[in-house]
Scaffold this motif. Sequence first.
Motif, mmCIF file in Angstrom:
data_model
loop_
_atom_site.group_PDB
_atom_site.id
_atom_site.type_symbol
_atom_site.label_atom_id
_atom_site.label_comp_id
_atom_site.label_asym_id
_atom_site.label_seq_id
_atom_site.Cartn_x
_atom_site.Cartn_y
_atom_site.Cartn_z
ATOM 1 N N GLU A 133 0.859 -1.184 0.000
ATOM 2 C CA GLU A 133 0.000 0.000 0.000
ATOM 3 C C GLU A 133 0.890 1.227 0.000
ATOM 4 O O GLU A 133 1.676 1.437 0.920
ATOM 5 N N ILE A 138 -2.506 0.399 -4.357
ATOM 6 C CA ILE A 138 -2.384 -0.944 -3.789
ATOM 7 C C ILE A 138 -1.956 -1.885 -4.901
ATOM 8 O O ILE A 138 -2.489 -1.831 -6.017
ATOM 9 N N VAL A 196 -3.844 6.658 -2.917
ATOM 10 C CA VAL A 196 -3.196 5.421 -2.478
ATOM 11 C C VAL A 196 -3.160 4.423 -3.628
ATOM 12 O O VAL A 196 -4.145 4.262 -4.362
ATOM 13 N N LYS A 206 -8.003 -3.956 0.874
ATOM 14 C CA LYS A 206 -7.263 -2.731 1.230
ATOM 15 C C LYS A 206 -7.710 -1.545 0.406
ATOM 16 O O LYS A 206 -7.845 -0.430 0.914
#
Length: 212
Positions: A169, A179, A177, A205
């Motif tokens: 991450e 991932i 973000v 996530k």
Amino acid sequence: MTTPNPPSDCPLCPRLAEFRHLNRAQFPGWHNAPVDNWGDAAPSLLIVGLAPGLRGANRTGRPFTGDYAGDLLYDTLKMYGLARGEYRADPDDGFELVDTMIVNSVRCVPPQNKPTGPEIATCRRFLIATLSANPQAKAYFALGRIAHDSLLSALGERRAAFPFSHGAEHRLSDGRVLIDSFHCSRYNTNTGRLTPEMFQSAVGKAVAVIRN
């Protein structure tokens, strides 16, 4: 100005254009053209793949539709509420993505499923245009190292600052973000490199980011 999707007879990569023409002659009922982005018109999550599969998206015209990778991807997205309907590996199945869009790093099927470095770089203009058209996106989900690297280049990030690894991450300089996941290909799942549980965990996530 570059649009998020290339024209159906995009000439930018001669090798890929020639392969498209060969496939059109051999499989005249298939899509055999660049595959457009697919999903929500204003997504919070952008999933970045590699390229259309010969008998998957190149055949059907919809990303990850018609091959095993789509089975795992779409089952997982539906589990998290990022898709609705019944996925039947058919672009007319009524299946829909929710708050999610899929874009491939390379829009045309490459021979042996292996695009060259110059082809990835040439097609990146469409990824850049897609990113520019979706400022509301909160997270990116990269399927494999090539997608990871191409996305970072499209964003103007230093690749060395964000090393690829499954489940990683990364907080990017724009605050969004990224991932990472191993690609959900049959090869990766058959060899045990990626299990459904590993893939579900990585997608989870991304879900946590966009829902916070």
